[in-house]
Design a protein around this motif. Structure first.
Motif, mmCIF file in Angstrom:
data_model
loop_
_atom_site.group_PDB
_atom_site.id
_atom_site.type_symbol
_atom_site.label_atom_id
_atom_site.label_comp_id
_atom_site.label_asym_id
_atom_site.label_seq_id
_atom_site.Cartn_x
_atom_site.Cartn_y
_atom_site.Cartn_z
ATOM 1 N N ARG A 117 0.823 -1.204 0.000
ATOM 2 C CA ARG A 117 0.000 0.000 0.000
ATOM 3 C C ARG A 117 0.860 1.258 0.000
ATOM 4 O O ARG A 117 2.028 1.241 0.370
ATOM 5 N N PHE A 118 0.235 2.367 -0.429
ATOM 6 C CA PHE A 118 0.912 3.652 -0.419
ATOM 7 C C PHE A 118 1.118 4.129 1.012
ATOM 8 O O PHE A 118 0.241 3.961 1.868
ATOM 9 N N ASN A 119 2.252 4.735 1.259
ATOM 10 C CA ASN A 119 2.443 5.386 2.545
ATOM 11 C C ASN A 119 1.920 6.820 2.471
ATOM 12 O O ASN A 119 1.403 7.265 1.449
ATOM 13 N N ASN A 120 2.060 7.570 3.547
ATOM 14 C CA ASN A 120 1.495 8.918 3.604
ATOM 15 C C ASN A 120 2.125 9.848 2.575
ATOM 16 O O ASN A 120 1.438 10.677 1.961
ATOM 17 N N VAL A 121 3.438 9.723 2.388
ATOM 18 C CA VAL A 121 4.123 10.592 1.419
ATOM 19 C C VAL A 121 3.659 10.278 0.003
ATOM 20 O O VAL A 121 3.425 11.192 -0.808
ATOM 21 N N GLU A 122 3.504 9.010 -0.320
ATOM 22 C CA GLU A 122 3.054 8.636 -1.657
ATOM 23 C C GLU A 122 1.625 9.098 -1.916
ATOM 24 O O GLU A 122 1.304 9.567 -3.024
ATOM 25 N N VAL A 123 0.757 8.984 -0.920
ATOM 26 C CA VAL A 123 -0.616 9.462 -1.087
ATOM 27 C C VAL A 123 -0.633 10.956 -1.365
ATOM 28 O O VAL A 123 -1.346 11.441 -2.261
ATOM 29 N N GLN A 124 0.162 11.706 -0.616
ATOM 30 C CA GLN A 124 0.200 13.159 -0.808
ATOM 31 C C GLN A 124 0.668 13.511 -2.220
ATOM 32 O O GLN A 124 0.071 14.366 -2.897
ATOM 33 N N GLU A 171 -5.721 13.329 4.813
ATOM 34 C CA GLU A 171 -5.782 12.195 5.737
ATOM 35 C C GLU A 171 -7.084 11.424 5.550
ATOM 36 O O GLU A 171 -7.110 10.191 5.652
ATOM 37 N N TYR A 172 -8.169 12.140 5.270
ATOM 38 C CA TYR A 172 -9.441 11.457 5.021
ATOM 39 C C TYR A 172 -9.349 10.578 3.778
ATOM 40 O O TYR A 172 -9.794 9.417 3.796
ATOM 41 N N LEU A 173 -8.776 11.079 2.703
ATOM 42 C CA LEU A 173 -8.641 10.289 1.479
ATOM 43 C C LEU A 173 -7.724 9.093 1.705
ATOM 44 O O LEU A 173 -7.954 8.015 1.158
ATOM 45 N N ARG A 174 -6.678 9.281 2.492
ATOM 46 C CA ARG A 174 -5.806 8.152 2.791
ATOM 47 C C ARG A 174 -6.543 7.095 3.610
ATOM 48 O O ARG A 174 -6.364 5.902 3.407
ATOM 49 N N MET A 175 -7.416 7.557 4.499
ATOM 50 C CA MET A 175 -8.142 6.631 5.358
ATOM 51 C C MET A 175 -9.172 5.840 4.559
ATOM 52 O O MET A 175 -9.248 4.613 4.680
ATOM 53 N N VAL A 176 -9.976 6.521 3.741
ATOM 54 C CA VAL A 176 -11.026 5.815 3.006
ATOM 55 C C VAL A 176 -10.460 4.925 1.909
ATOM 56 O O VAL A 176 -11.077 3.938 1.505
ATOM 57 N N SER A 177 -9.278 5.249 1.395
ATOM 58 C CA SER A 177 -8.655 4.417 0.351
ATOM 59 C C SER A 177 -7.823 3.293 0.933
ATOM 60 O O SER A 177 -7.559 2.311 0.230
ATOM 61 N N GLY A 178 -7.408 3.410 2.191
ATOM 62 C CA GLY A 178 -6.559 2.385 2.769
ATOM 63 C C GLY A 178 -5.190 2.300 2.132
ATOM 64 O O GLY A 178 -4.519 1.273 2.231
ATOM 65 N N GLY A 179 -4.752 3.378 1.450
ATOM 66 C CA GLY A 179 -3.466 3.344 0.779
ATOM 67 C C GLY A 179 -3.471 2.538 -0.506
ATOM 68 O O GLY A 179 -2.405 2.187 -1.002
ATOM 69 N N LEU A 214 -8.113 5.108 -4.001
ATOM 70 C CA LEU A 214 -7.760 6.516 -3.899
ATOM 71 C C LEU A 214 -8.289 7.293 -5.100
ATOM 72 O O LEU A 214 -8.820 8.400 -4.950
ATOM 73 N N MET A 215 -8.168 6.714 -6.278
ATOM 74 C CA MET A 215 -8.696 7.393 -7.464
ATOM 75 C C MET A 215 -10.217 7.464 -7.413
ATOM 76 O O MET A 215 -10.819 8.477 -7.785
ATOM 77 N N ASP A 216 -10.868 6.401 -6.936
ATOM 78 C CA ASP A 216 -12.328 6.426 -6.806
ATOM 79 C C ASP A 216 -12.780 7.498 -5.816
ATOM 80 O O ASP A 216 -13.791 8.166 -6.029
#
Length: 792
Positions: free
Chosen positions: A736-743, A772-780, A785-787
């Motif tokens: 899964r993506f980490n926080n930096v990758e999600v950002q 943080e909300y998008l990271r949470m709902v996508s689970g990385g 995340l795109m959805d």
């Protein structure tokens, strides 16, 4: 309830309403039951329902909030009745308010009582039920409810309502997700006459400056495999504990805690270490170190208040401080030894050295020695490759272009098939407003695959000898939507830029089902051909690498392995556009064989296999095979023939299909649990089936209808082969993506104009809570995340 109303009125009027006792039962009206009294005093706690807030627990509300009670339905009904002051006759007749029958009757009785007592002159115009004191606890002689009880209840009610009001104000002040409705349409918007044509056109200038500055795109567009293997990329998250590996995740979390503590310790003692290093006597240094152990816990507690709540925080901090000091001591010894070696080496340009630069250089060296936790190191960020803007394009002119859908041919034949899809990666490009760029994020898994290929094959060194050229086998695993298809597409683009001849099969699920028809192989007994699929393979390889293989030739011995003598004559005649054998040119080049194979279904399988065999046994150019949805080949078969089973009940294993056999034999995976009878009985040993110079990379798919036990067994067999020292199987897991990758992926979505980030103007990327909300709902997960970015 009616009895209570009458008793309350009687207490207020001093017993003047004794005539109402006929409406009451024979029981005495003065009840002194302490249990009932305590029950009534506790009843304001039930009125928590009056605000109309949901009874279900709210995970964001504080402990003890108004909607955290677990009452049964009877208590809820009673609380609602008490809250609205509904009387017994209201429930009986179904009427609420002044219109009910019992209320009219009581009013008539009150009027009659007033007429009878007009001569007193004290109670003229008094209305029992309209009095402001009606229903309150009076002070009659026979009343069990005194003023002290009333004052105590009033204070309790006031305190409770104050708490309720405070909670409501706190809830009203909350903003962000779950507290504001993004779908509210204002009245101005309803009354506006805007149409679709009035919507603002997207332009690159809509992206925020922070997004443009933070997104890092590779300078050359697409790196080579060697450049990709040396990129500094952030690590992905560890496997989720719910995915069957809690021990691995626990080790990851412990490592993260130790790393954070080590960083906090280093930042807390940095100035003290500078002073200790300047001390001369050993006793002073020892005293200073002892003083550090006395204060380090409080300093780290201020920097890490969350970790400070761990039960063994003090012990962990002391052990971390000891480790940091030992690491600093070791670095000092290493720096001293290097300094001694440099002093012993004579130099001629010492006189030209600027004396002013020496203290600064020494200070930088000292800071590097003290930076044992990497506080001064540059933070690793994701890097994107842009396959639509490649500077070092491959030799093939076809690979430098794009198809009609805008998909670059560098990753051909990856595309959205007219009947079957190939994952969600291409969908991102179709949804993007910016059509001038096609980006793929390079992650640590992509880097690991490239590293295995470079280390095993030495494919990036042009001067390497034939004895050092080798081959690599890589199996890519991971959960659904984490980016396995994107990783393979990045490897295909990087390998082609590196000069590899690449065979890319992105849609394994379609190939193992939609071969149209199957026929026995005339030259190789026990094998079966898929003529139409072979024609498709010939066309793909000819388009993508026809210019790279036009100088390679297929020997006659190789062709006889896959073609009969009559078929070889037909191939020669078609190659020379003549049926005269005297004009046949021997040997044939690979591009001519592929051209014949794509035109003739009867010769397609033999021509394609001759080309593949030649590429796997040559050392002129590295040959790479990339297969996606590899676990689909081990699912239940879809090809049947009576030559294999007279009753046509058993499906033909795919390692007995001629065009799939070279890839399956090269991987050498034969799991215990599979959907067909695939086995190593008739297979070529993987050491002999592997190409002499190149690699084969295969990835499993979690989005196709393949039984999970088949995929699990395939992965376990790959891990078993990883212990093979001669020809190991390299297993790479995409996580899964980490926080930096999600950002950074959100930054890229804003730059390319995807979903609601197209006209967002930084409202998402610049809001840490929204990220943080998008990271949470996508689970990385990349797909989720795109959805999540498609709608508010």
């Amino acid at each position: 309830m009616l009895r209570h109303c009458v008793r309350s009125a009687r207490r207020q009027q001093g017993g003047c309403l004794r005539w109402c006792s006929s409406l009451v039962s024979s029981s005495t009206p003065d009840h002194r039951d302490t249990s009932r009294r305590s029950h009534q005093q506790q009843r304001p706690a039930v009125t928590k329902r009056f605000f109309g807030i949901s009874r279900h627990p709210d995970p964001l509300a504080k402990h003890g909030s108004i909607n955290a009670i677990n009452d049964d339905d009877e208590d809820i009904m009673s609380s609602v009745v008490d809250a609205t002051r509904v009387t017994a006759d209201d429930l009986e007749f179904g009427e609420i308010g002044e219109a009910n029958a019992m209320s009219r009757k009581m009013k008539a009785m009150t009027a009659s009582w007033q007429d009878d007592h007009d001569d007193d002159g004290d109670n003229d115009g008094y209305d029992l039920f309209h009095s402001s004191d009606f229903g309150k606890k009076g002070s009659g002689d026979n009343d069990s409810y005194d003023d002290d009880d009333f004052d105590e209840d009033s204070i309790t009610d006031a305190a409770f309502h104050a708490r309720q009001q405070k909670i409501k104000e706190e809830l009203d002040q909350r903003t962000g997700r779950l507290w504001t409705d993004e779908w509210i349409i204002t009245e101005e918007e309803w009354l506006s006459n805007k149409t679709f044509d009035d919507i603002e056109e997207w332009k690159p200038e809509l992206a925020t400056r922070k997004s443009l500055e933070n997104v890092k795109v590779f300078d050359g567009g697409v790196p080579t495999l060697q450049q990709l293997s040396k990129l500094h990329l952030p690590p992905s998250l560890s496997a989720h504990p719910g995915h069957g590996s809690p021990k691995q995740y626990a080790n990851y979390r412990k490592k993260q805690i130790r790393s954070r503590l080590r960083m906090a310790i280093q930042l807390s003692i940095h100035d003290d270490l500078q002073k200790i290093l300047q001390m001369e006597s050993w006793s002073e240094k020892q005293e200073a170190v002892d003083a550090l152990f006395e204060v380090i816990e409080e300093r780290v507690r201020e920097r890490e208040p969350v970790l400070a709540k761990l039960p063994e925080f003090g012990t962990m901090v002391e052990n971390g401080l000891e480790q940091v000091l030992r690491m600093v001591q070791g670095r000092l010894r290493g720096a001293a030894s290097k300094a001694d070696e440099s002093n012993d080496t004579p130099t001629d340009d010492t006189s030209n050295t600027n004396d002013g630069e020496k203290p600064a250089a020494k200070q930088d060296a000292k800071d590097n020695v003290l930076d044992v936790a990497g506080a001064n190191e540059e933070l690793a960020v994701p890097v994107f490759m842009d396959i639509a803007n490649v500077k070092n394009a491959p030799n093939s002119a076809f690979l430098a272009k794009s198809n009609d859908a805008g998909i670059p041919n560098l990753i051909y034949p990856l595309n959205v098939h007219h009947r079957e899809g190939v994952g969600r990666m291409v969908e991102e490009w179709e949804l993007a407003a910016n059509k001038q760029t096609k980006r793929i994020v390079m992650r640590d898994a992509t880097k690991a695959i490239a590293s295995k290929i470079v280390e095993s094959t030495n494919c990036c060194d042009s001067a390497v000898g034939d004895n050092k050229k080798g081959a690599a086998r890589v199996l890519v695993t991971g959960k659904r939507g984490v980016g396995k298809t994107a990783a393979l597409a990045g490897i295909v683009a990087s390998a082609r830029v590196s000069g590899h001849v690449v065979v890319y099969l992105p849609d394994g699920d379609r190939l193992r089902r939609h071969g149209f028809y199957v026929e026995p192989c005339n030259q190789r007994k026990g094998l079966y051909n898929l003529p139409l699929i072979a024609q498709e393979f010939c066309e793909q390889l000819l388009k993508s690498h026809g210019d790279d293989i036009n100088t390679m030739t297929a020997s006659e011995e190789t062709m006889k392995k896959f073609l009969t003598d009559d078929q070889i004559k037909k191939v020669h005649s078609k190659a020379n556009d003549s049926e005269k054998e005297s004009e046949v040119e021997m040997p044939l080049t690979l591009d001519k064989l592929l051209n014949i194979g794509r035109e003739s279904s009867s010769l397609s399988s033999g021509c394609y296999l001759s080309v593949i065999s030649t590429l796997m046994n040559q050392t002129e150019k590295p040959f790479t095979i990339v297969v996606d949805e590899f676990n689909c080949y081990y699912d239940h078969g879809h090809y049947f023939h009576m030559d294999y089973d007279e009753n046509v009940k058993k499906a033909i294993p795919l390692n007995k299909i001629s065009i799939f056999k070279p890839f399956l034999d090269a991987m050498g995976l034969y799991p215990h649990v599979a959907g067909n009878d695939i086995s190593s009985d008739d297979a070529v040993d993987s050491s002999q089936a592997m190409m002499k110079w190149g690699s084969i990379v295969a990835a499993v798919s979690e989005s196709k209808a393949v039984r999970r036990t088949f995929t699990k067994s395939l992965t376990e067999s790959a891990y078993a082969l990883a212990k093979n020292e001669t020809h190991p199987m390299h297993v790479v897991e995409v996580r899964r993506f980490n926080n930096v990758e999600v950002q950074h992926i959100l930054y890229n979505f804003e730059i390319t104009g995807i979903g609601r980030l197209r006209f967002d103007r930084g409202n998402t990327t610049l809001n840490p809570e929204e990220v943080e909300y998008l990271r949470m709902v996508s689970g990385g997960t990349g797909q989720h995340l795109m959805d999540a970015c498609m709608i508010p």
